[in-house]
Design a protein around this motif. Structure first.
Motif, PDB file in Angstrom:
ATOM      1  N   ALA A  37       0.941   7.017  -6.627  1.00  0.00           N
ATOM      2  CA  ALA A  37      -0.280   7.737  -6.987  1.00  0.00           C
ATOM      3  C   ALA A  37      -0.173   9.214  -6.624  1.00  0.00           C
ATOM      4  O   ALA A  37      -0.555  10.084  -7.409  1.00  0.00           O
ATOM      5  CB  ALA A  37      -1.480   7.108  -6.299  1.00  0.00           C
ATOM      6  N   ARG A  38       0.330   9.508  -5.446  1.00  0.00           N
ATOM      7  CA  ARG A  38       0.482  10.906  -5.029  1.00  0.00           C
ATOM      8  C   ARG A  38       1.472  11.653  -5.919  1.00  0.00           C
ATOM      9  O   ARG A  38       1.248  12.804  -6.273  1.00  0.00           O
ATOM     10  CB  ARG A  38       0.948  10.985  -3.582  1.00  0.00           C
ATOM     11  CG  ARG A  38      -0.110  10.635  -2.591  1.00  0.00           C
ATOM     12  CD  ARG A  38       0.549  10.498  -1.229  1.00  0.00           C
ATOM     13  NE  ARG A  38      -0.423  10.079  -0.255  1.00  0.00           N
ATOM     14  CZ  ARG A  38      -0.857  10.867   0.718  1.00  0.00           C
ATOM     15  NH1 ARG A  38      -0.423  12.099   0.816  1.00  0.00           N
ATOM     16  NH2 ARG A  38      -1.744  10.426   1.564  1.00  0.00           N
ATOM     17  N   LEU A  87       2.125   1.922  -3.572  1.00  0.00           N
ATOM     18  CA  LEU A  87       1.012   2.366  -4.413  1.00  0.00           C
ATOM     19  C   LEU A  87       0.612   3.801  -4.067  1.00  0.00           C
ATOM     20  O   LEU A  87       0.411   4.631  -4.952  1.00  0.00           O
ATOM     21  CB  LEU A  87      -0.177   1.423  -4.252  1.00  0.00           C
ATOM     22  CG  LEU A  87      -1.406   1.755  -5.090  1.00  0.00           C
ATOM     23  CD1 LEU A  87      -1.069   1.675  -6.561  1.00  0.00           C
ATOM     24  CD2 LEU A  87      -2.527   0.824  -4.735  1.00  0.00           C
ATOM     25  N   ASP A  88       0.530   4.095  -2.785  1.00  0.00           N
ATOM     26  CA  ASP A  88       0.165   5.430  -2.332  1.00  0.00           C
ATOM     27  C   ASP A  88       1.203   6.459  -2.790  1.00  0.00           C
ATOM     28  O   ASP A  88       0.847   7.543  -3.274  1.00  0.00           O
ATOM     29  CB  ASP A  88       0.025   5.435  -0.812  1.00  0.00           C
ATOM     30  CG  ASP A  88      -0.530   6.733  -0.291  1.00  0.00           C
ATOM     31  OD1 ASP A  88      -1.526   7.225  -0.859  1.00  0.00           O
ATOM     32  OD2 ASP A  88       0.051   7.278   0.679  1.00  0.00           O
ATOM     33  N   GLU A  89       2.469   6.114  -2.645  1.00  0.00           N
ATOM     34  CA  GLU A  89       3.545   7.028  -3.040  1.00  0.00           C
ATOM     35  C   GLU A  89       3.497   7.328  -4.535  1.00  0.00           C
ATOM     36  O   GLU A  89       3.600   8.487  -4.955  1.00  0.00           O
ATOM     37  CB  GLU A  89       4.897   6.418  -2.679  1.00  0.00           C
ATOM     38  CG  GLU A  89       6.078   7.247  -3.120  1.00  0.00           C
ATOM     39  CD  GLU A  89       7.400   6.544  -2.897  1.00  0.00           C
ATOM     40  OE1 GLU A  89       8.383   6.976  -3.522  1.00  0.00           O
ATOM     41  OE2 GLU A  89       7.452   5.579  -2.114  1.00  0.00           O
ATOM     42  N   SER A  98      -1.273  15.883  -2.053  1.00  0.00           N
ATOM     43  CA  SER A  98      -0.838  15.589  -0.693  1.00  0.00           C
ATOM     44  C   SER A  98      -1.993  15.892   0.251  1.00  0.00           C
ATOM     45  O   SER A  98      -2.926  16.617  -0.085  1.00  0.00           O
ATOM     46  CB  SER A  98       0.396  16.423  -0.326  1.00  0.00           C
ATOM     47  OG  SER A  98       0.070  17.789  -0.317  1.00  0.00           O
ATOM     48  N   ARG A  99      -1.894  15.363   1.436  1.00  0.00           N
ATOM     49  CA  ARG A  99      -2.939  15.609   2.428  1.00  0.00           C
ATOM     50  C   ARG A  99      -2.677  16.953   3.106  1.00  0.00           C
ATOM     51  O   ARG A  99      -1.590  17.507   3.033  1.00  0.00           O
ATOM     52  CB  ARG A  99      -2.933  14.502   3.470  1.00  0.00           C
ATOM     53  CG  ARG A  99      -3.467  13.207   2.940  1.00  0.00           C
ATOM     54  CD  ARG A  99      -3.690  12.226   4.089  1.00  0.00           C
ATOM     55  NE  ARG A  99      -3.423  10.895   3.596  1.00  0.00           N
ATOM     56  CZ  ARG A  99      -2.686   9.989   4.206  1.00  0.00           C
ATOM     57  NH1 ARG A  99      -2.156  10.250   5.370  1.00  0.00           N
ATOM     58  NH2 ARG A  99      -2.503   8.825   3.671  1.00  0.00           N
ATOM     59  N   ARG A 122       0.826  -1.212   0.000  1.00  0.00           N
ATOM     60  CA  ARG A 122       0.000   0.000   0.000  1.00  0.00           C
ATOM     61  C   ARG A 122       0.857   1.257   0.000  1.00  0.00           C
ATOM     62  O   ARG A 122       0.497   2.255  -0.634  1.00  0.00           O
ATOM     63  CB  ARG A 122      -0.923  -0.008   1.212  1.00  0.00           C
ATOM     64  CG  ARG A 122      -1.967  -1.108   1.157  1.00  0.00           C
ATOM     65  CD  ARG A 122      -2.827  -1.084   2.390  1.00  0.00           C
ATOM     66  NE  ARG A 122      -3.379   0.236   2.629  1.00  0.00           N
ATOM     67  CZ  ARG A 122      -4.639   0.573   2.425  1.00  0.00           C
ATOM     68  NH1 ARG A 122      -5.483  -0.328   2.006  1.00  0.00           N
ATOM     69  NH2 ARG A 122      -5.068   1.791   2.667  1.00  0.00           N
ATOM     70  N   ASP A 123       1.974   1.223   0.708  1.00  0.00           N
ATOM     71  CA  ASP A 123       2.831   2.410   0.753  1.00  0.00           C
ATOM     72  C   ASP A 123       3.381   2.752  -0.631  1.00  0.00           C
ATOM     73  O   ASP A 123       3.420   3.921  -1.021  1.00  0.00           O
ATOM     74  CB  ASP A 123       3.996   2.195   1.715  1.00  0.00           C
ATOM     75  CG  ASP A 123       3.559   2.117   3.156  1.00  0.00           C
ATOM     76  OD1 ASP A 123       2.461   2.627   3.448  1.00  0.00           O
ATOM     77  OD2 ASP A 123       4.315   1.570   3.972  1.00  0.00           O
ATOM     78  N   GLU A 155       0.195  16.943   5.834  1.00  0.00           N
ATOM     79  CA  GLU A 155       1.531  16.498   5.432  1.00  0.00           C
ATOM     80  C   GLU A 155       2.422  17.669   5.068  1.00  0.00           C
ATOM     81  O   GLU A 155       1.945  18.716   4.616  1.00  0.00           O
ATOM     82  CB  GLU A 155       1.448  15.563   4.229  1.00  0.00           C
ATOM     83  CG  GLU A 155       0.820  14.238   4.529  1.00  0.00           C
ATOM     84  CD  GLU A 155       0.772  13.357   3.295  1.00  0.00           C
ATOM     85  OE1 GLU A 155       0.813  12.138   3.478  1.00  0.00           O
ATOM     86  OE2 GLU A 155       0.694  13.880   2.180  1.00  0.00           O
TER      87      GLU A 155
END
Length: 102
Positions: free
Chosen positions: A86-87, A82-84, A93-94, A79-80, A97
């Motif tokens: 995609a961002r 994939l998340d990285e 970004s959130r 997941r990390d 963050e």
């Protein structure tokens, strides 16, 4: 008895040495300055070293990409990772963050 008298010419004695000098000069010049001479080989060696360095950089980049692909496609997608990706692709970004650009 027949005899022939040849007049000795000075020019005749110089023909063969002159041709030899011209022949050796031509090939000597091209063995140093020609495309496959000493200077040409130095240029080939310089290009080989430059291209080898470029190949090393490309091989390292490929290994990094292959490692990332292996992490994403080994069946258990992290997941990390994939998340990285995609961002980074979407440039998001959130709100909580901190983003550091380098």
């Amino acid at each position: 008895m027949w005899t022939k008298h040849h007049k000795k010419r000075r020019f005749g004695r110089l023909v063969l040495p002159a041709i030899t000098v011209a022949f050796l000069s031509y090939f000597g010049y091209h063995s140093i300055h020609g495309d496959f001479g000493l200077e040409g080989m130095e240029e080939f060696e310089r290009q080989r070293v430059e291209r080898q360095a470029r190949l090393d950089v490309l091989v390292r980049q490929r290994q990094i990409l292959e490692k990332e692909v292996a992490l994403m496609s080994d069946g258990s997608l992290e997941r990390d990772m994939l998340d990285e990706k995609a961002r980074f692709s979407l440039n998001l970004s959130r709100a909580d963050e901190i983003v550091i650009f380098h």
